[in-house]
Write a protein that holds these residues in place. Structure first.
Motif, PDB file in Angstrom:
ATOM      1  N   LEU A  12      -0.977   8.593  34.819  1.00 27.11           N
ATOM      2  CA  LEU A  12      -2.302   8.527  34.189  1.00 27.11           C
ATOM      3  C   LEU A  12      -2.599   9.782  33.381  1.00 27.11           C
ATOM      4  CD1 LEU A  12      -4.560   6.938  36.959  1.00 27.11           C
ATOM      5  CD2 LEU A  12      -4.009   5.936  34.741  1.00 27.11           C
ATOM      6  N   ASP A  13      -2.094  10.913  33.845  1.00 31.73           N
ATOM      7  CA  ASP A  13      -2.329  12.178  33.142  1.00 31.73           C
ATOM      8  C   ASP A  13      -1.691  12.182  31.759  1.00 31.73           C
ATOM      9  OD1 ASP A  13      -3.737  13.149  35.301  1.00 31.73           O
ATOM     10  OD2 ASP A  13      -2.039  14.255  36.152  1.00 31.73           O
ATOM     11  N   LEU A  14      -0.747  11.283  31.533  1.00 34.69           N
ATOM     12  CA  LEU A  14      -0.067  11.227  30.238  1.00 34.69           C
ATOM     13  C   LEU A  14      -0.879  10.484  29.176  1.00 34.69           C
ATOM     14  CD1 LEU A  14       3.532  10.327  31.495  1.00 34.69           C
ATOM     15  CD2 LEU A  14       2.661  12.599  30.875  1.00 34.69           C
ATOM     16  N   ILE A  15      -1.885   9.701  29.606  1.00 36.41           N
ATOM     17  CA  ILE A  15      -2.649   8.858  28.676  1.00 36.41           C
ATOM     18  C   ILE A  15      -3.728   9.683  27.979  1.00 36.41           C
ATOM     19  CG2 ILE A  15      -4.099   6.801  28.455  1.00 36.41           C
ATOM     20  CD1 ILE A  15      -2.809   5.795  31.081  1.00 36.41           C
ATOM     21  N   ASP A  16      -3.803   9.525  26.665  1.00 33.68           N
ATOM     22  CA  ASP A  16      -4.840  10.193  25.870  1.00 33.68           C
ATOM     23  C   ASP A  16      -5.939   9.178  25.554  1.00 33.68           C
ATOM     24  OD1 ASP A  16      -6.418  11.379  23.861  1.00 33.68           O
ATOM     25  OD2 ASP A  16      -4.730  12.556  23.104  1.00 33.68           O
ATOM     26  N   LYS A  17      -7.056   9.272  26.271  1.00 29.13           N
ATOM     27  CA  LYS A  17      -8.146   8.309  26.102  1.00 29.13           C
ATOM     28  C   LYS A  17      -8.754   8.383  24.706  1.00 29.13           C
ATOM     29  CE  LYS A  17     -12.009   6.471  28.801  1.00 29.13           C
ATOM     30  NZ  LYS A  17     -12.875   6.690  29.987  1.00 29.13           N
ATOM     31  N   ASN A  18      -8.755   9.569  24.124  1.00 28.50           N
ATOM     32  CA  ASN A  18      -9.302   9.715  22.767  1.00 28.50           C
ATOM     33  C   ASN A  18      -8.467   8.959  21.746  1.00 28.50           C
ATOM     34  OD1 ASN A  18     -11.473  11.374  23.523  1.00 28.50           O
ATOM     35  ND2 ASN A  18     -10.189  13.213  23.449  1.00 28.50           N
ATOM     36  N   LEU A  19      -7.148   8.984  21.949  1.00 28.62           N
ATOM     37  CA  LEU A  19      -6.283   8.227  21.043  1.00 28.62           C
ATOM     38  C   LEU A  19      -6.515   6.726  21.196  1.00 28.62           C
ATOM     39  CD1 LEU A  19      -2.795  10.038  21.074  1.00 28.62           C
ATOM     40  CD2 LEU A  19      -4.425   9.853  19.183  1.00 28.62           C
ATOM     41  N   LEU A  20      -6.686   6.256  22.423  1.00 25.24           N
ATOM     42  CA  LEU A  20      -6.987   4.838  22.634  1.00 25.24           C
ATOM     43  C   LEU A  20      -8.237   4.441  21.857  1.00 25.24           C
ATOM     44  CD1 LEU A  20      -6.348   4.367  26.474  1.00 25.24           C
ATOM     45  CD2 LEU A  20      -5.007   3.387  24.605  1.00 25.24           C
ATOM     46  N   TYR A  21      -9.273   5.254  21.957  1.00 27.19           N
ATOM     47  CA  TYR A  21     -10.526   4.971  21.251  1.00 27.19           C
ATOM     48  C   TYR A  21     -10.303   4.970  19.741  1.00 27.19           C
ATOM     49  CZ  TYR A  21     -15.272   5.369  19.483  1.00 27.19           C
ATOM     50  OH  TYR A  21     -16.434   5.164  18.787  1.00 27.19           O
ATOM     51  N   GLN A  22      -9.585   5.960  19.259  1.00 24.21           N
ATOM     52  CA  GLN A  22      -9.336   6.047  17.815  1.00 24.21           C
ATOM     53  C   GLN A  22      -8.579   4.821  17.310  1.00 24.21           C
ATOM     54  OE1 GLN A  22      -7.448   9.727  16.346  1.00 24.21           O
ATOM     55  NE2 GLN A  22      -6.112   8.427  15.096  1.00 24.21           N
ATOM     56  N   HIS A  23      -7.573   4.403  18.059  1.00 21.27           N
ATOM     57  CA  HIS A  23      -6.780   3.238  17.641  1.00 21.27           C
ATOM     58  C   HIS A  23      -7.631   1.971  17.591  1.00 21.27           C
ATOM     59  CE1 HIS A  23      -3.356   5.758  17.807  1.00 21.27           C
ATOM     60  NE2 HIS A  23      -3.016   5.589  19.073  1.00 21.27           N
ATOM     61  N   VAL A  24      -8.403   1.719  18.659  1.00 21.69           N
ATOM     62  CA  VAL A  24      -9.222   0.503  18.702  1.00 21.69           C
ATOM     63  C   VAL A  24     -10.266   0.523  17.587  1.00 21.69           C
ATOM     64  CG1 VAL A  24     -10.819  -0.902  20.063  1.00 21.69           C
ATOM     65  CG2 VAL A  24      -8.882   0.198  21.181  1.00 21.69           C
ATOM     66  N   LYS A  25     -10.926   1.652  17.413  1.00 24.22           N
ATOM     67  CA  LYS A  25     -11.964   1.767  16.383  1.00 24.22           C
ATOM     68  C   LYS A  25     -11.385   1.519  15.001  1.00 24.22           C
ATOM     69  CE  LYS A  25     -15.513   4.875  14.535  1.00 24.22           C
ATOM     70  NZ  LYS A  25     -16.098   6.235  14.590  1.00 24.22           N
ATOM     71  N   THR A  26     -10.219   2.088  14.729  1.00 17.36           N
ATOM     72  CA  THR A  26      -9.604   1.918  13.410  1.00 17.36           C
ATOM     73  C   THR A  26      -9.168   0.480  13.185  1.00 17.36           C
ATOM     74  OG1 THR A  26      -8.805   4.205  13.449  1.00 17.36           O
ATOM     75  CG2 THR A  26      -7.756   2.701  11.881  1.00 17.36           C
ATOM     76  N   LEU A  27      -8.447  -0.082  14.146  1.00 18.92           N
ATOM     77  CA  LEU A  27      -7.909  -1.436  13.965  1.00 18.92           C
ATOM     78  C   LEU A  27      -9.008  -2.484  13.888  1.00 18.92           C
ATOM     79  CD1 LEU A  27      -4.925  -1.128  16.450  1.00 18.92           C
ATOM     80  CD2 LEU A  27      -4.735  -1.471  13.977  1.00 18.92           C
ATOM     81  N   SER A  28     -10.097  -2.297  14.634  1.00 17.40           N
ATOM     82  CA  SER A  28     -11.144  -3.320  14.667  1.00 17.40           C
ATOM     83  C   SER A  28     -12.137  -3.199  13.505  1.00 17.40           C
ATOM     84  CB  SER A  28     -11.886  -3.276  16.009  1.00 17.40           C
ATOM     85  OG  SER A  28     -12.530  -2.040  16.198  1.00 17.40           O
ATOM     86  N   GLN A  29     -11.840  -2.352  12.536  1.00 16.03           N
ATOM     87  CA  GLN A  29     -12.694  -2.310  11.344  1.00 16.03           C
ATOM     88  C   GLN A  29     -12.306  -3.392  10.340  1.00 16.03           C
ATOM     89  OE1 GLN A  29     -11.975   1.019   8.456  1.00 16.03           O
ATOM     90  NE2 GLN A  29     -10.258   1.539   9.819  1.00 16.03           N
TER      91      GLN A  29
END
Length: 567
Positions: A12-29
Motif C-alpha cells: 500500500l505504501d507504494l501507491i500514490d493516491k495523488n496520481l490516481l486522482y490526477q489520472h481519473v480527473k484527466t481521463l474523465s474530462q
C-alpha cells in the motif's frame, strides 16, 4: 501485525493516491466512445504517462466494426399522443425514418428473462412492436425471428436515467460467417416510469406507436495501448480494462484505467519472476469486445504459450461500493483470493461468483488457467438499482468525477497490487483441480436432472470420474520440476476453462447471449419433449451430442497429458 499483513501494508505504501486522482480527473474530462476524438485523447494520455515512467509499451492500431447509438424516439399516436424519452441501443437496427406499429406487451418477461415460456408466447408478435422487460441478445433474436418489427425495453429499477446498452449479438468484429446474425430490428430503452405509462395505455386500449432509431455503424481505426513489463521468466500476467466509455465514464472505466497506470508504474520498479502486460481495450461498449478479441486474434500463439493469468478490471473505486465479490472460473485456489481481499477489506468475501459473459473475456480459446475479475457492490439494503454495480448513474451522462470514492479506489488498487504481486512471484500457480472437477460434476448433475432422458450424460460422468482419479494421483506426487508442472497446469487449466465457459473452437468466439457454465451442454436445461416443439427438441439434441463429444474428447486429451507427466 502478522507477516502477511505487514507485506500488504508495504505494498500500500507504494501507491500514490495523488496520481490516481490526477489520472481519473484527466481521463474523465473526455467522452470516450471508441474511435472518436475523446477516446484517442485518452490513449494519448495513457501513452504519455507510460513514456514519462519509462515503461516499455506499444500503441497498436487496427480497423474494427463499431456501432454508435445516436438517437431513439418513441411516439404514441393512438389512442392519444404521447412522446416518451428513449435511447437507441448499440447494434440495434438503423431506422431514422421510423416504423409504425401496434404494441404488444410480453407479460411473460416480467418474471422470465429467458426465451422460454408458454408455447404461444411469441406467436402473436408478428408485425408488432414488442414492449418487454427483456433486452438480452437471445431474446432480441427470438422476437425478431417471430416477426416482431421493433422492441421497446423497460428498465426494471426505478431510476429516472436511461442507460446506454447494446444488443450486439456478435463477439468482436463480425466475420463473413456471422455478419448475418446482427440485429435487424430497431431497439430502444426507456425508464421504468415511462414504461409504466405505456403499459397502462395497453391495458385500456390498442396502442400504436412510431419507433425511430438512428445508429451509426461502420469501420473505425482505433488504438489499443499495451504496457510490457518483463520478468525473469517468459510467463506473464495479463491485466486489462476498457478505456472507452459511454459519455465521460468516471467510474466506468476511468477509475480502472487509473488503477492500471498505477500498477504499471509500481511494477516497473519492482522485481518479479513473471512479466506483466497491461492492456487498455477499445470497443468494449460500442464494439462488443472488439479490442480484446482483436488482441487475442493477433497474439493468440503468445498468449496460449506464455500467459498464465488474466485479470480484468471494471469500475473500481465507485462511490458506495464497499463490498468486494471475487469472480473467476473457480479453478484458482479460493483461499488465495480470500486472504488477499480480507487483508485490504478486513473481512472475507461473502460469496464467490462465476465470471460473466462480458467484461472482455475474449481468451477462452487460449490456455490461460487463471481468470479473475472483482465485482464491487453497495451494502445489501442499498442495492436498489438493477445495474452491474448497483449504481443509478451506470452507462449515463451522470457518471462523473463526483461518483468516485478515492479511498475505495486506493483500497481496490491495493487489492489488485496484492493479487498481481502474488501471481507474478508465486512458485507454483495457485490452482485447485480437485475442487474445480467436483464443482463441474455438480453442474452436470443439475443439468441432467432438469432435462429429458434423451440427453444422456453417461459418458460425461465417466470422463470426469477418470479425470478425478488421475488428478488425485497428480496431487499426491511431489513436484520436482516446477516449470514443467506449471506448464501442465496451464494446459489442463486452459482446456477446462474453455469447456466450462465456451462452446466454440479455440480460435473463435461464442455469441454474446446470456450463458450458464458449460454452455455447450447447458442448452438442455429444462428441455423436455413435453415442453419443446419437436423440431426444436431435435435441433437441441443434435447440438448436445456434438458438444458432449467435444467435452469428453477434450477431457481424454487432458488425461493423456497428465499420465505422460506422471510416467
Amino acid at each position: 501485525m502478522n507477516t502477511q499483513s505487514t507485506k500488504y501494508s508495504k505494498l500500500l505504501d507504494l501507491i500514490d493516491k495523488n496520481l490516481l486522482y490526477q489520472h481519473v480527473k484527466t481521463l474523465s474530462q473526455w467522452a470516450r466512445l471508441t474511435g472518436e476524438e475523446g477516446a484517442e485523447k485518452a490513449v494519448d494520455y495513457i501513452v504519455e504517462t507510460l513514456q514519462r515512467h519509462h515503461i516499455q509499451h506499444n500503441r497498436n492500431q487496427f480497423d474494427g466494426y463499431f456501432s454508435d447509438p445516436v438517437d431513439g424516439q418513441v411516439s404514441v399516436i393512438a389512442p392519444n399522443h404521447l412522446d416518451i424519452r428513449a435511447k437507441t441501443r448499440s447494434f440495434g437496427y438503423h431506422l431514422p425514418q421510423g416504423i409504425k406499429g401496434n404494441v404488444i406487451y410480453d407479460c411473460d418477461s416480467e418474471k422470465n428473462r429467458s426465451v422460454s415460456g408458454p408455447a404461444d408466447r411469441f406467436e402473436n408478435m408478428k408485425d408488432k412492436i414488442v414492449v418487454s422487460w427483456n433486452y438480452y441478445e437471445d431474446y432480441v433474436k427470438k422476437i425478431e425471428s417471430a416477426g416482431a418489427i421493433g422492441l421497446i425495453h423497460i428498465w426494471p429499477s426505478k431510476e429516472e436515467a436511461i442507460h446506454e446498452e447494446t444488443v450486439g449479438t456478435v463477439w468482436g468484429t463480425p466475420t463473413i460467417e456471422n455478419i448475418d446474425q446482427l440485429t435487424k430490428i430497431p431497439v430502444v430503452g426507456i425508464n421504468y416510469y415511462d414504461g409504466m405509462k405505456l403499459l397502462e395505455l395497453t391495458r385500456k386500449d390498442s396502442v400504436m406507436v412510431v419507433l425511430k432509431t438512428e445508429v451509426k455503424n461502420g469501420i473505425k481505426r482505433v488504438s489499443l495501448p499495451v504496457a510490457d513489463i518483463p520478468g525473469e521468466m517468459d510467463e506473464y500476467i495479463l491485466i486489462s480494462g476498457h478505456y472507452d466509455s459511454w459519455h465521460k465514464g468516471a467510474t466506468d472505466n476511468a477509475t480502472a484505467n487509473a488503477l492500471m497506470l498505477e500498477l504499471a508504474r509500481i511494477f516497473s520498479n519492482k522485481p518479479r519472476k513473471r512479466g506483466i502486460k497491461i492492456a487498455w481495450w477499445p470497443g468494449h461498449s460500442n464494439g462488443r469486445y472488439a479490442g480484446s478479441a482483436w488482441y487475442c486474434d493477433q497474439f493468440w500463439q503468445e498468449i496460449n504459450e506464455r500467459c498464465v493469468a488474466h485479470i480484468n478490471i471494471d469500475f473500481p473505486g465507485t462511490k458506495g461500493n464497499v463490498h468486494v465479490v471475487p469472480r473467476s472460473t473457480s479453478l484458482e485456489n479460493a483461499q488465495f483470493l480470500k486472504d488477499i481481499i480480507a487483508a485490504y477489506t478486513e473481512k472475507e468475501p461473502s460469496r464467490f461468483d462465476y465470471l460473466p459473459r462480458g467484461a472482455d473475456q475474449s481468451f477462452w480459446g487460449t490456455n490461460i488457467p487463471i481468470h479473475l475479475m472483482l465485482k464491487y457492490e453497495p451494502i445489501e439494503k442499498e442495492k436498489i438499482y438493477q445495474t452491474p454495480g448497483g449504481n443509478w448513474w451506470w452507462h449515463t451522462e451522470d457518471d462523473l468525477l463526483d461518483k468516485v470514492d478515492f479511498d475505495l479506489l486506493f483500497r481496490d488498487t491495493g487489492i489488485h497490487l496484492g493479487l498481481v504481486d502474488k501471481l507474478a512471484n508465486v512458485n507454483i500457480l495457485p490452482i485447485n483441480l480437485i475442487d474445480f472437477i467436483s464443482d463441474s460434476r455438480k453442474i452436470m448433475n443439475e443439468l441432467d436432472k432438469s432435462s429429458d432422458e434423451a440427453f444422456d450424460f453417461t459418458i460425461v460422468y465417466q470422463a470426469f470420474e477418470e479425470l478425478t482419479e488421475v488428478t488425485r494421483e497428480l496431487s499426491g506426487k511431489e513436484v520436482l520440476d516446477v516449470d514443467r508442472y506449471n506448464k501442465l497446469l496451464k494446459k489442463i487449466g486452459g482446456t477446462l476453462n474453455r469447456l466450462k465457459f465456451s462452446y466454440s473452437s479455440k480460435y473463435g468466439y461464442d455469441n454474446t447471449f446470456p450463458f450458464q457454465p458449460y454452455p455447450g451442454l447447458a442448452k438442455v436445461k429444462d428441455k423436455n419433449r413435453s415442453n419443446t416443439p419437436p423440431d426444436e427438441f431435435l435441433f437441441t439434441l443434435t447440438f448436445f451430442v456434438r458438444q458432449r463429444n467435444r467435452v469428453v474428447n477434450e477431457i481424454k486429451e487432458i488425461i493423456k497429458e497428465m499420465k505422460r507427466y506422471l510416467d
